[in-house]
Design an enzyme around this catalytic site. Structure first.
Site, mmCIF file in Angstrom:
data_model
loop_
_atom_site.group_PDB
_atom_site.id
_atom_site.type_symbol
_atom_site.label_atom_id
_atom_site.label_comp_id
_atom_site.label_asym_id
_atom_site.label_seq_id
_atom_site.Cartn_x
_atom_site.Cartn_y
_atom_site.Cartn_z
ATOM 1 C CG ASN A 109 -1.915 1.055 1.270
ATOM 2 O OD1 ASN A 109 -1.797 2.045 0.569
ATOM 3 N ND2 ASN A 109 -2.933 0.883 2.101
ATOM 4 C CE LYS A 127 -2.227 1.803 6.190
ATOM 5 N NZ LYS A 127 -3.625 1.753 5.727
ATOM 6 C CD GLU A 147 -5.072 -1.154 4.806
ATOM 7 O OE1 GLU A 147 -3.904 -0.867 4.552
ATOM 8 O OE2 GLU A 147 -5.842 -0.375 5.402
HETATM 9 N N1 CDV Z 1 -7.032 2.531 5.716
HETATM 10 C C1 CDV Z 1 -6.780 2.512 7.043
HETATM 11 O O1 CDV Z 1 -5.643 2.373 7.463
HETATM 12 N N2 CDV Z 1 -7.851 2.657 7.862
HETATM 13 C C2 CDV Z 1 -7.751 2.593 9.290
HETATM 14 C C3 CDV Z 1 -9.002 2.043 9.911
HETATM 15 C C4 CDV Z 1 -9.281 0.663 9.481
HETATM 16 C C5 CDV Z 1 -8.917 2.088 11.418
HETATM 17 C C6 CDV Z 1 -7.474 3.964 9.877
HETATM 18 O O2 CDV Z 1 -6.548 4.051 10.690
HETATM 19 O O3 CDV Z 1 -8.198 4.916 9.605
#
Ligand code: CDV
Length: 341
Positions: A109, A127, A147
């Site tokens: 990601n 990420k 994820e």
């Molecule tokens: N895409 C994300 O990383 N979303 C997370 C949710 C799942 C908690 C976030 O930290 O916003």
């Protein structure tokens, strides 16, 4: 001497399962044109910006799954290339998130910082903090967040980088090359992400995100009321953007993928630009495609970096060993009935 740069967050509203990359890129181009007409120098687009947030679906078919990732060079692939060509034409820098498939079959990601002025990628981030699960939830009504199934944790770390040529009138070498850093969504909740960038003198942190408005299985099992859940999701988003900008004396820009994907999966808005004192300078008001802009004087970072958060003067690393030595919680031993451990 002020060091003012004009930054923007380009929030993207609903993107449905059936929306093509070309359709989404068309919307991004409209936001980019709007930014250029306002003399914006850097635009941040969200996490996984070119498609819907596919980690909510369980996908068993390998070909179907691979189609969600960008294979090869995202800046020159047929469907995504128009964004980068337009950035070059408008001489505007962009940071954008996408699902990366590497040549050796790994999946990240990711996001890149692409300089439209130089016509090349200056930095890439993958990420680190992947939320959710690798397996779908047992509850058939739950919205999955897979994820951990579809991505490998990032292997590039949090690398700050210099971006020359953005500050009018500031000679290179006299702080004329702002220090930027990137993180993605869940990373913003972790003080560690910010401090690693803070320790490199970061002056602007860019963070694209996709945050479900209601996700009792993934985020908050106590919250059964969707409206309260959304309020808390927005509160926590702004809390971390403001607090960590302040404690690292840096600007931050966050851009949401928001709205009702497929008409039912709601993602929060709240894209914002925060200054190094933790003050919100601009914030989106809708869950649609929306651009927010702020002039950011990077000299304002000097106050925090030189005083309250002058790391070199005040940090006590001899007491921080646990932060890198330990991952989970180790509680202190209980005090026994007679006051003995
Ligand atoms: N895409 C994300 O990383 N979303 C997370 C949710 C799942 C908690 C976030 O930290 O916003």
């Amino acid at each position: 001497m002020p060091r003012i740069i004009r930054l923007a967050a380009a929030q993207l509203g609903a993107i449905h399962n059936t929306d093509s990359r070309s359709h989404v890129v068309g919307r991004m181009l409209a936001l980019l044109e709007s930014a250029a007409s306002q003399k914006v120098q850097v635009v941040l687009f969200p996490e996984l910006a070119f498609t819907t947030f596919f980690p909510r679906y369980i996908i068993h078919d390998e070909q179907e799954l691979e189609a969600w990732y960008e294979h090869g060079d995202v800046t020159t692939n047929a469907e995504t290339r128009p964004l980068f060509d337009k950035a070059k034409e408008l001489k505007i820098d962009i940071s954008v998130g996408y699902a990366e498939a590497t040549e050796d079959g790994r999946h990240f990601n990711s996001c890149i910082y692409f300089s439209g002025r130089e016509g090349r990628v200056l930095s890439k981030y993958r990420k680190v903090h992947l939320p959710g699960t690798a397996e779908p939830y047992d509850d058939p009504d739950a919205v999955n967040h897979l994820e951990k199934r579809y991505f490998t944790p990032g292997d590039l770390g949090f690398q700050a980088f210099r971006v020359p040529g953005l500050e009018a009138g500031v000679p290179s070498g006299e702080r004329g090359e702002p220090i930027f850093g990137m993180m993605i969504c869940n990373d913003r909740r972790w003080a560690e992400s910010w401090r690693v960038l803070g320790l490199q003198g970061v002056e602007v942190v860019f963070c694209g995100f996709n945050t479900p408005a209601f996700a009792p299985h993934t985020r908050n099992s106590l919250d059964k009321d969707p409206e309260q859940s959304e309020r808390m999701a927005l509160f926590h988003h702004k809390l971390v953007m403001q607090a960590h900008s302040y404690t690292n004396a840096t600007y931050s820009v966050s851009a949401a993928r928001s709205g009702y994907d497929d008409g039912k999966y709601k993602l929060i808005g709240g894209s914002c630009i925060v200054d190094p004192e933790g003050v919100v300078l601009a914030e989106t008001q809708t869950l649609e495609d929306e651009l927010i802009v702020a002039d950011c004087d990077l000299e304002l970072c000097r106050q925090g970096k030189g005083k309250t958060f002058a790391f070199e003067k005040h940090r006590r690393t001899e007491h921080y060993g646990r932060i890198v030595a330990q991952t989970g919680v180790i509680e202190p031993p209980r005090i026994g009935a007679h006051g003995q451990a």
